[in-house]
Motif scaffolding. Structure first.
Motif, mmCIF file in Angstrom:
data_model
loop_
_atom_site.group_PDB
_atom_site.id
_atom_site.type_symbol
_atom_site.label_atom_id
_atom_site.label_comp_id
_atom_site.label_asym_id
_atom_site.label_seq_id
_atom_site.Cartn_x
_atom_site.Cartn_y
_atom_site.Cartn_z
ATOM 1 N N ASN A 226 0.821 -1.214 0.000
ATOM 2 C CA ASN A 226 0.000 0.000 0.000
ATOM 3 C C ASN A 226 0.853 1.261 0.000
ATOM 4 N N GLN A 227 1.940 1.245 0.772
ATOM 5 C CA GLN A 227 2.852 2.393 0.790
ATOM 6 C C GLN A 227 3.365 2.700 -0.612
ATOM 7 N N ILE A 228 3.716 1.656 -1.333
ATOM 8 C CA ILE A 228 4.267 1.825 -2.682
ATOM 9 C C ILE A 228 3.235 2.414 -3.626
ATOM 10 N N ILE A 229 2.038 1.842 -3.612
ATOM 11 C CA ILE A 229 0.994 2.321 -4.523
ATOM 12 C C ILE A 229 0.635 3.776 -4.210
ATOM 13 N N GLU A 230 0.605 4.122 -2.925
ATOM 14 C CA GLU A 230 0.284 5.502 -2.543
ATOM 15 C C GLU A 230 1.336 6.491 -3.026
ATOM 16 N N ARG A 231 2.559 6.017 -3.220
ATOM 17 C CA ARG A 231 3.654 6.891 -3.640
ATOM 18 C C ARG A 231 4.014 6.730 -5.121
ATOM 19 N N THR A 232 3.190 5.980 -5.817
ATOM 20 C CA THR A 232 3.370 5.820 -7.259
ATOM 21 C C THR A 232 2.274 6.614 -7.957
ATOM 22 N N PRO A 233 2.604 7.740 -8.590
ATOM 23 C CA PRO A 233 1.572 8.592 -9.187
ATOM 24 C C PRO A 233 0.609 7.850 -10.118
ATOM 25 N N MET A 234 1.075 6.845 -10.838
ATOM 26 C CA MET A 234 0.190 6.110 -11.730
ATOM 27 C C MET A 234 -0.681 5.099 -10.988
ATOM 28 N N GLY A 235 -0.412 4.907 -9.681
ATOM 29 C CA GLY A 235 -1.294 4.128 -8.831
ATOM 30 C C GLY A 235 -1.380 2.642 -9.119
ATOM 31 N N LYS A 236 -0.303 2.040 -9.598
ATOM 32 C CA LYS A 236 -0.326 0.605 -9.898
ATOM 33 C C LYS A 236 1.097 0.068 -9.960
ATOM 34 N N PRO A 264 14.390 5.397 -15.710
ATOM 35 C CA PRO A 264 13.429 4.900 -14.731
ATOM 36 C C PRO A 264 12.121 4.507 -15.419
ATOM 37 N N ILE A 265 11.641 3.320 -15.081
ATOM 38 C CA ILE A 265 10.348 2.832 -15.574
ATOM 39 C C ILE A 265 9.563 2.448 -14.341
ATOM 40 N N ASP A 266 8.937 3.438 -13.713
ATOM 41 C CA ASP A 266 8.436 3.245 -12.349
ATOM 42 C C ASP A 266 7.100 3.933 -12.060
ATOM 43 N N GLY A 267 6.370 4.319 -13.110
ATOM 44 C CA GLY A 267 5.080 4.951 -12.872
ATOM 45 C C GLY A 267 5.172 6.284 -12.171
ATOM 46 N N GLY A 268 6.345 6.903 -12.184
ATOM 47 C CA GLY A 268 6.531 8.210 -11.567
ATOM 48 C C GLY A 268 7.035 8.177 -10.133
ATOM 49 N N PHE A 269 7.319 6.961 -9.612
ATOM 50 C CA PHE A 269 7.731 6.838 -8.211
ATOM 51 C C PHE A 269 8.934 7.702 -7.885
ATOM 52 N N SER A 270 9.964 7.661 -8.730
ATOM 53 C CA SER A 270 11.194 8.375 -8.436
ATOM 54 C C SER A 270 11.058 9.880 -8.583
ATOM 55 N N ALA A 271 9.978 10.331 -9.218
ATOM 56 C CA ALA A 271 9.768 11.767 -9.422
ATOM 57 C C ALA A 271 8.879 12.389 -8.350
ATOM 58 N N TYR A 272 8.258 11.566 -7.519
ATOM 59 C CA TYR A 272 7.213 12.048 -6.589
ATOM 60 C C TYR A 272 7.774 12.297 -5.197
#
Length: 275
Positions: A226-236, A264-272
Motif C-alpha cells: 500500500n505504501q508503494i501504490i500511494e507513492r506511485t503517481p500512476m497508482g499501480k 526509470p520505468i516506475d510509474g513516476g515513483f522516483s519523481a514524486y
C-alpha cells in the motif's frame, strides 16, 4: 538486422518477457540462468511461438561457467551483439526488520529481528556480488565479442532504488546504485570501440521474489504494498510488458547515439516527493 542477444537471469518473469519480445522482433536469443530448467522452459516458449532461442545454464558469479555458456552461444548463434544483464536480487540477510531504528530496538532479542547492527556481512556481500559482480563478469566475458563491431550494446538492469533508496534494504539499494554508476563508467570506457551501454531502472513490478512482500495470499496489498501504490503517481504496479518498449529502443539502431543513461520505468515513483 538479426542480432544475437544474450540475457542473464532469463528464467525470471521480467527477463523472460524481454527475451520473448526481442525474439519476436526476429533476433536470436540466448537465455542464461542459474536454473537450467527455467532457462530451457523459457526458450521453449519462444520457440513454440516461432522464435529462435536456446536455454543455457550459467552462473553469473563464476567465470568458468560464463565462458562455457559463451562457447555454447557462439557455437549455436555466433558472436554476441547485445548483452542484457538481468541477473540480480535481494537477500533477507541484507535486510533490516524495521524501516527506522528506535533505541528500544537494541533490547529486542527475538530470533530473526534485525537492526542495522545485526546485518550479516556475508548477506551484504552476497547481494553486492549478485547485482554488481553479476553484471561485471558477464560483461567481461561477452563484450569481447562486440569490440570494434557495429551496432553492439549492453543493457543493464538497475532499479529505482538507485535513485531513492528504500527503507530496510540497504544492500540492494547500494548494489543497484553501483550498477547505475558502472553503466555510466562503462559507457565512457567503451565509447571508442562502438559499444553503447545503458540501463533500465524498473520501479515496482510483481515478481516471485517480492510477491509475498507486497501482496497477501488473497491478493490484497500488504502495508508495504500500500505504501508503494500511494507513492506511485500512476497508482499501480508495473507489468513485465511495460519494460519492452524502452528495451527495444535502447537495443535498437534508433538509439545509436544514446549511451550512458539510466531510464526509470516506475510509474513516476522516483519523481514524486509525496507531497
Amino acid at each position: 538486422m538479426k542480432k544475437t542477444i544474450v540475457i542473464t537471469g532469463a528464467g525470471g518473469v521480467l527477463c523472460s518477457t524481454l527475451a520473448e519480445a526481442l525474439a519476436m522482433e526476429g533476433h536470436k536469443v540466448a537465455l542464461l540462468d542459474l536454473n537450467k530448467e527455467s532457462a530451457i522452459a523459457a526458450a521453449k516458449n519462444i520457440k513454440d511461438k516461432g522464435g529462435e532461442a536456446i536455454g543455457v545454464e550459467a552462473n553469473v558469479l563464476d567465470e568458468a561457467s560464463l565462458r562455457q555458456a559463451k562457447q555454447e552461444v557462439n557455437n549455436v548463434f555466433g558472436k554476441c551483439d547485445i548483452l542484457l544483464n538481468g541477473a540480480g536480487g535481494n537477500h533477507p540477510l541484507g535486510t533490516t526488520s524495521d524501516p527506522f531504528l528506535q533505541e528500544d530496538d537494541l533490547k529486542i532479542k527475538v530470533e530473526g529481528f534485525k537492526t542495522f547492527f545485526d546485518l550479516d556481512p556475508d548477506g551484504i556481500q552476497f547481494v553486492f556480488n549478485l547485482n554488481f559482480i553479476g553484471t561485471l563478469l558477464p560483461t567481461q566475458i561477452f563484450a569481447q565479442d562486440m569490440v570494434g563491431r557495429n551496432n553492439c550494446s549492453i543493457l543493464n538492469i538497475s532499479s529505482m532504488n538507485a535513485f531513492k533508496p528504500l527503507t530496510k534494504i540497504p544492500a540492494y539499494s547500494g548494489a543497484k546504485a553501483a550498477v547505475s554508476n558502472f553503466t555510466q563508467w562503462l559507457a565512457v570506457h567503451f565509447s571508442k570501440v562502438n559499444i553503447r551501454v545503458n540501463a533500465l531502472a524498473p520501479g515496482f513490478f510483481l515478481t516471485e521474489q517480492n510477491r509475498t512482500l507486497l501482496t497477501n495470499g488473497d491478493g490484497s496489498l500488504t502495508s508495504r504494498g500500500n505504501q508503494i501504490i500511494e507513492r506511485t503517481p500512476m497508482g499501480k504496479f508495473g507489468k513485465p510488458e511495460d519494460l519492452i518498449g524502452t528495451t527495444l529502443w535502447l537495443c535498437g539502431e534508433e538509439a545509436s547515439f544514446v549511451t550512458g543513461i539510466v531510464v526509470p520505468i516506475d510509474g513516476g515513483f522516483s519523481a514524486y516527493s509525496g507531497i
